[in-house]
Motif scaffolding. Structure first.
Motif, PDB file in Angstrom:
ATOM      1  N   ILE A 108       5.490   0.281   1.424  1.00 23.70           N
ATOM      2  CA  ILE A 108       6.821   0.168   2.078  1.00 23.70           C
ATOM      3  C   ILE A 108       7.555  -0.905   1.938  1.00 23.70           C
ATOM      4  O   ILE A 108       8.764  -1.109   1.823  1.00 23.70           O
ATOM      5  CB  ILE A 108       6.758   0.971   3.326  1.00 23.70           C
ATOM      6  CG1 ILE A 108       6.215   2.215   3.419  1.00 23.70           C
ATOM      7  CG2 ILE A 108       7.977   0.711   4.249  1.00 23.70           C
ATOM      8  CD1 ILE A 108       5.909   2.720   4.824  1.00 23.70           C
ATOM      9  N   LEU A 109       6.675  -2.008   2.201  1.00 22.03           N
ATOM     10  CA  LEU A 109       7.224  -3.200   1.912  1.00 22.03           C
ATOM     11  C   LEU A 109       6.548  -4.055   0.630  1.00 22.03           C
ATOM     12  O   LEU A 109       5.328  -3.858   0.433  1.00 22.03           O
ATOM     13  CB  LEU A 109       6.942  -4.178   3.044  1.00 22.03           C
ATOM     14  CG  LEU A 109       7.687  -3.607   4.506  1.00 22.03           C
ATOM     15  CD1 LEU A 109       7.314  -4.413   5.603  1.00 22.03           C
ATOM     16  CD2 LEU A 109       9.258  -3.664   4.401  1.00 22.03           C
ATOM     17  N   LYS A 110       7.234  -4.873   0.048  1.00 22.80           N
ATOM     18  CA  LYS A 110       6.640  -5.521  -1.210  1.00 22.80           C
ATOM     19  C   LYS A 110       6.389  -7.082  -0.750  1.00 22.80           C
ATOM     20  O   LYS A 110       7.441  -7.729  -0.783  1.00 22.80           O
ATOM     21  CB  LYS A 110       7.721  -5.483  -2.594  1.00 22.80           C
ATOM     22  CG  LYS A 110       7.073  -5.993  -3.780  1.00 22.80           C
ATOM     23  CD  LYS A 110       7.841  -5.743  -5.036  1.00 22.80           C
ATOM     24  CE  LYS A 110       6.978  -6.249  -6.082  1.00 22.80           C
ATOM     25  NZ  LYS A 110       7.967  -5.915  -7.499  1.00 22.80           N
ATOM     26  N   PRO A 111       5.319  -7.432  -0.887  1.00 21.93           N
ATOM     27  CA  PRO A 111       4.962  -8.912  -0.647  1.00 21.93           C
ATOM     28  C   PRO A 111       5.735  -9.668  -1.699  1.00 21.93           C
ATOM     29  O   PRO A 111       5.936  -9.420  -2.695  1.00 21.93           O
ATOM     30  CB  PRO A 111       3.396  -9.016  -0.824  1.00 21.93           C
ATOM     31  CG  PRO A 111       2.818  -7.552  -0.714  1.00 21.93           C
ATOM     32  CD  PRO A 111       4.054  -6.702  -1.196  1.00 21.93           C
ATOM     33  N   GLN A 112       6.194 -11.118  -1.102  1.00 15.90           N
ATOM     34  CA  GLN A 112       6.605 -11.866  -1.898  1.00 15.90           C
ATOM     35  C   GLN A 112       5.622 -12.754  -2.846  1.00 15.90           C
ATOM     36  O   GLN A 112       6.117 -13.601  -3.822  1.00 15.90           O
ATOM     37  CB  GLN A 112       7.356 -12.914  -1.150  1.00 15.90           C
ATOM     38  CG  GLN A 112       8.812 -12.480  -0.606  1.00 15.90           C
ATOM     39  CD  GLN A 112       8.716 -11.612   0.493  1.00 15.90           C
ATOM     40  OE1 GLN A 112       7.788 -11.356   0.985  1.00 15.90           O
ATOM     41  NE2 GLN A 112      10.022 -11.081   0.848  1.00 15.90           N
ATOM     42  N   LYS A 113       4.207 -12.773  -2.357  1.00 16.65           N
ATOM     43  CA  LYS A 113       3.430 -13.386  -3.250  1.00 16.65           C
ATOM     44  C   LYS A 113       1.912 -12.567  -3.064  1.00 16.65           C
ATOM     45  O   LYS A 113       1.737 -11.886  -2.092  1.00 16.65           O
ATOM     46  CB  LYS A 113       3.143 -14.893  -2.468  1.00 16.65           C
ATOM     47  CG  LYS A 113       2.812 -15.036  -1.067  1.00 16.65           C
ATOM     48  CD  LYS A 113       2.640 -16.400  -1.005  1.00 16.65           C
ATOM     49  CE  LYS A 113       1.637 -17.326  -1.375  1.00 16.65           C
ATOM     50  NZ  LYS A 113       0.384 -17.400  -0.584  1.00 16.65           N
ATOM     51  N   GLY A 114       1.025 -12.787  -4.030  1.00 11.43           N
ATOM     52  CA  GLY A 114       0.018 -12.407  -3.771  1.00 11.43           C
ATOM     53  C   GLY A 114      -0.225 -11.054  -4.593  1.00 11.43           C
ATOM     54  O   GLY A 114       0.761 -10.524  -4.923  1.00 11.43           O
ATOM     55  N   THR A 115      -1.429 -10.248  -4.676  1.00 12.41           N
ATOM     56  CA  THR A 115      -1.522  -8.985  -5.164  1.00 12.41           C
ATOM     57  C   THR A 115      -2.412  -8.095  -4.164  1.00 12.41           C
ATOM     58  O   THR A 115      -3.236  -8.424  -3.820  1.00 12.41           O
ATOM     59  CB  THR A 115      -2.297  -9.355  -6.327  1.00 12.41           C
ATOM     60  OG1 THR A 115      -1.548 -10.094  -7.209  1.00 12.41           O
ATOM     61  CG2 THR A 115      -2.154  -7.847  -7.442  1.00 12.41           C
ATOM     62  N   ILE A 116      -1.980  -6.799  -4.429  1.00 11.31           N
ATOM     63  CA  ILE A 116      -2.989  -5.749  -3.685  1.00 11.31           C
ATOM     64  C   ILE A 116      -3.551  -5.017  -4.700  1.00 11.31           C
ATOM     65  O   ILE A 116      -2.808  -4.297  -5.561  1.00 11.31           O
ATOM     66  CB  ILE A 116      -2.267  -4.830  -2.638  1.00 11.31           C
ATOM     67  CG1 ILE A 116      -1.399  -5.467  -1.654  1.00 11.31           C
ATOM     68  CG2 ILE A 116      -2.850  -3.773  -2.091  1.00 11.31           C
ATOM     69  CD1 ILE A 116      -0.433  -4.883  -0.921  1.00 11.31           C
TER      70      ILE A 116
END
Length: 257
Positions: A53-61
């Motif tokens: 729902i929210l996209k991180p500005q940094k890092g990876t899932i």
């Protein structure tokens, strides 16, 4: 083995002040992980990042080695089940019709297949709510409706359950019933379950792993007995406590003056 790996994740609502910072996690199937922390710690934000729902500005899932944000919306929808904090009201529809809406990632047409109907009925059975199938959503109590919310997610046949405060507005009996059912389903279907609740004792009773969050950062992660210590609780919540550990009733946290 299904797994979620989060590497150096950060999220900000205004691109300046990070709500989540430097999140590194490895979560495995057949485990219930509970995220604890004070209001504003970033618990719901973490779930929304995992739910895409929210996209991180940094890092990876990564889910099973695949970047979550390189999956299509339909791919992600098939494997991730997410419930909001507030249980739904205002739907003047039957429970069966409400549950059927969760099958959209699997539907080739606008019409339900026999497989869709079977999945919905199985999900009701999983949460012991078959007797509610023909009732209207508005006719259900909060405890009954929470079961239906979980059934709606299960009807998708997901690998991952994301549950934001599944015990909210429930009395103690329904809280325990819901948490028992969540744990049973997680083990039975080898799901990765991540939930938020506020009750430290209930978290200790029904969780395999606990994450303590404060100001968007992980204070501690591990088993309930490893994480729920006086030092960690004081650091996270800003209060001095005595911790009593009991094999039957979990961790009892007593605030000190």
């Amino acid at each position: 083995m299904a797994c979620i790996r989060i590497s150096d994740m950060g999220f900000s609502y205004d691109n300046r002040l990070f709500t989540l910072k430097d999140i590194d996690l490895n979560l495995c199937e057949a485990e219930v992980t509970t995220v604890l922390g004070p209001n504003g710690a970033g618990k719901t934000t973490l779930l929304k990042c995992l739910a895409r729902i929210l996209k991180p500005q940094k890092g990876t899932i990564y889910i099973d080695g695949r970047d979550l944000w390189k999956m299509s919306l339909y791919e992600a929808a098939k494997i991730i089940g997410y419930s909001e904090v507030e249980i739904p009201r205002g739907f003047n529809v039957k429970v069966l019709d409400f549950l059927s809406t969760s099958r959209y990632p699997h539907m080739a047409t606008f019409f339900e297949s026999s497989e869709d109907i079977k999945a919905v009925k199985e999900s009701l059975k999983e949460v012991d709510a078959e007797k509610f199938s023909l009732r209207k959503i508005e006719q259900l109590s909060s405890g009954e409706l929470q079961r239906i919310v979980i059934a709606k997610i299960l009807a998708k046949k997901p690998k991952i359950l994301l549950l934001d405060e599944p015990t909210l507005h429930l009395d103690i009996k329904y809280q325990i019933d819901i948490l028992k059912k969540i744990r049973e389903i997680t083990k039975k279907h080898k799901l990765i379950t991540i939930m938020t609740i506020h009750d430290l004792r209930l978290a200790s009773m029904f969780s395999d792993k606990i994450i303590l969050l404060k100001n968007g950062k992980i204070v501690s992660i591990g088993s309930p007995s490893e994480v729920l210590t006086p030092k960690n609780i004081e650091e996270t919540y800003g209060i001095r406590v005595k911790v009593i550990k009991d094999t039957e009733v979990g961790v009892i946290v007593v605030p000190l003056p």
